[in-house]
Enzyme design. Structure first.
Site, PDB file in Angstrom:
ATOM      1  N   ASP A  90      -2.763   2.172  -6.241  1.00 39.07           N
ATOM      2  CA  ASP A  90      -1.730   2.407  -5.176  1.00 39.07           C
ATOM      3  C   ASP A  90      -1.620   1.273  -4.179  1.00 39.07           C
ATOM      4  O   ASP A  90      -0.919   1.257  -3.373  1.00 39.07           O
ATOM      5  CB  ASP A  90      -1.703   3.666  -4.483  1.00 39.07           C
ATOM      6  CG  ASP A  90      -3.117   3.931  -3.740  1.00 39.07           C
ATOM      7  OD1 ASP A  90      -4.047   3.050  -3.937  1.00 39.07           O
ATOM      8  OD2 ASP A  90      -3.023   4.460  -2.441  1.00 39.07           O
ATOM      9  N   GLU A  91      -2.557   0.312  -4.435  1.00 35.80           N
ATOM     10  CA  GLU A  91      -2.318  -1.076  -3.799  1.00 35.80           C
ATOM     11  C   GLU A  91      -2.512  -2.161  -4.463  1.00 35.80           C
ATOM     12  O   GLU A  91      -3.220  -2.283  -5.332  1.00 35.80           O
ATOM     13  CB  GLU A  91      -3.324  -0.866  -2.335  1.00 35.80           C
ATOM     14  CG  GLU A  91      -4.745  -0.847  -2.663  1.00 35.80           C
ATOM     15  CD  GLU A  91      -5.618  -0.778  -1.459  1.00 35.80           C
ATOM     16  OE1 GLU A  91      -5.212  -1.493  -0.344  1.00 35.80           O
ATOM     17  OE2 GLU A  91      -6.410  -0.221  -1.344  1.00 35.80           O
ATOM     18  N   ASP A 118       0.813  -1.215  -0.039  1.00 33.28           N
ATOM     19  CA  ASP A 118       0.189   0.089   0.192  1.00 33.28           C
ATOM     20  C   ASP A 118       0.907   1.217   0.038  1.00 33.28           C
ATOM     21  O   ASP A 118       1.620   1.438   0.872  1.00 33.28           O
ATOM     22  CB  ASP A 118      -0.733  -0.094   1.346  1.00 33.28           C
ATOM     23  CG  ASP A 118      -1.921   1.042   0.909  1.00 33.28           C
ATOM     24  OD1 ASP A 118      -2.133   1.549   0.261  1.00 33.28           O
ATOM     25  OD2 ASP A 118      -2.715   1.058   2.241  1.00 33.28           O
TER      26      ASP A 118
END
Length: 373
Positions: free
Chosen positions: A110-111, A16
């Site tokens: 983003d993860e 993350d």
């Protein structure tokens, strides 16, 4: 997709990025570094899409109205989002992931979940792989990421938040049940403020409290979430990391600097969102049967209207027509509109966190830690 590793022996990393949008802006503009920053919105209008850690110290959060964010942090700086840049960085991020595993399940820009059981890089442990990935991100992208390392997706995702920002947290198979037992009930998926209040009224505060309840009790009080809560509270989650995980919906929305009240302005705004969303739909070669219109009024009241059709929507014209019909049904508006959004849903059944395919509730099995963490 065939299961590529047995549930009891998996090594899963949840990566993350730390304050992703804000961190990219601070990386690209040195004058923003070390300052409280909000991406999206403004001091008067809009909604915060992301906040830097400097801003979070003042209580600024994503999805917070810009006016509230400025009230909490008078020195807050606002910047416009650059989604094309964030997407480009996300692609670089996935190239880094691919050095260490073929099994990458993105959750957002983003993860992502990574199954590193096979250890194709020959590093030796999941923790070492997580550190290698974070090192590559720091060196090549000048950004930081946090990681959770565990034997299943649920625990890995929760663990990635334990040592944020820029940290790693490891939960081994023999530690999973105890780790989950100590979690606040609100850390479980789907336990929002209202569910947390219901749990509190029943004397349920932690994962251990959930585990103490029978499946029948959980079904009586929490319905469809019961099996998930039953399994997760025991540290169980049999889902595999799925690189081919299908999107459930594709959408987009816009918050306007001034409230829209005229029918013509609202129709023009809708056309712009149709363009944006259809570009994303076409890029994903998606088809869906439900179009949903989201409207947020000046007083922050929010409504959605949806229509489902068969066969699935597969053209811009069809998507635009349904979108217009949904908006026309709301016109004329009595109060100004501050946000419009559109979503195309594929109506695929949600993946159940609590069940392994073809498997029912079973007693917890002894854990054998056969691979290095």
């Amino acid at each position: 997709m065939t299961e590529h590793s047995a549930p009891d022996t998996r090594k899963i990393i949840h990566v993350d990025m730390d304050a992703f949008y804000a961190s990219v802006e601070q990386r690209d503009d040195p004058s923003l570094r070390g300052k409280p920053l909000a991406v999206g919105g403004s001091a008067k209008r809009g909604v915060v899409a992301a906040a830097s850690y400097e801003a979070r110290k003042f209580g600024v959060k994503s999805a917070m109205p810009g006016v509230t964010a400025r009230r909490r942090c008078p020195q807050l700086l606002f910047v416009k989002p650059r989604f094309e840049v964030y997407r480009a960085v996300s692609r670089q991020l996935h190239l880094i992931f691919a050095r260490y595993t073929d099994f990458i399940e993105p959750l957002s820009l983003d993860e992502a979940y990574l199954d590193v059981t096979a250890d194709i890089a020959g590093i030796g442990s999941a923790t070492a792989i997580a550190e290698a990935i974070r090192g590559d991100i720091r060196t090549e992208l000048q950004l930081t990421a946090s990681a959770g390392v565990s034997y299943n997706k649920f625990i890995a995702k929760v663990a990635s938040d334990q040592n944020k920002p820029d940290g790693v947290f490891v939960v081994r198979p023999t530690e999973g049940a105890d780790f989950v037992a100590g979690l606040p009930a609100r850390r479980f998926y789907g336990v929002g403020p209202r569910t947390a209040e219901r749990m509190s009224a029943l004397g349920i505060q932690t994962g251990a409290d959930i585990r103490a309840q029978s499946l029948i009790f959980l079904e009586q009080h929490f319905g469809k979430s019961a099996q998930y809560l039953y399994r997760a509270s025991r540290g169980e989650d049999y889902r595999a990391v799925r690189p081919d995980r299908e999107r459930k919906s594709i959408g987009g929305e816009r918050t306007y600097a001034e409230d829209l009240t005229a029918d013509s302005d609202l129709r023009d705004a809708l056309e712009h969102i149709v363009d944006i969303v259809w570009e994303r739909i076409a890029a994903n070669q998606a088809r869906g049967r439900t179009v949903t219109l989201k409207v947020k009024y000046a007083d922050f009241q929010q409504i959605t209207r949806a229509r489902s059709v068969s066969p699935a929507v597969d053209s811009r014209e069809g998507f635009e027509q349904l979108s217009r019909e949904l908006l026309n049904a709301l016109l004329p508006v009595v109060k100004g509109v501050r946000l419009l959004g559109l979503t195309l849903s594929t109506l695929e059944p949600a993946e159940e966190l609590s069940r392994h395919e073809g498997e029912g509730i079973a007693e917890p099995r002894p854990v054998q830690e056969s691979l290095a963490f």
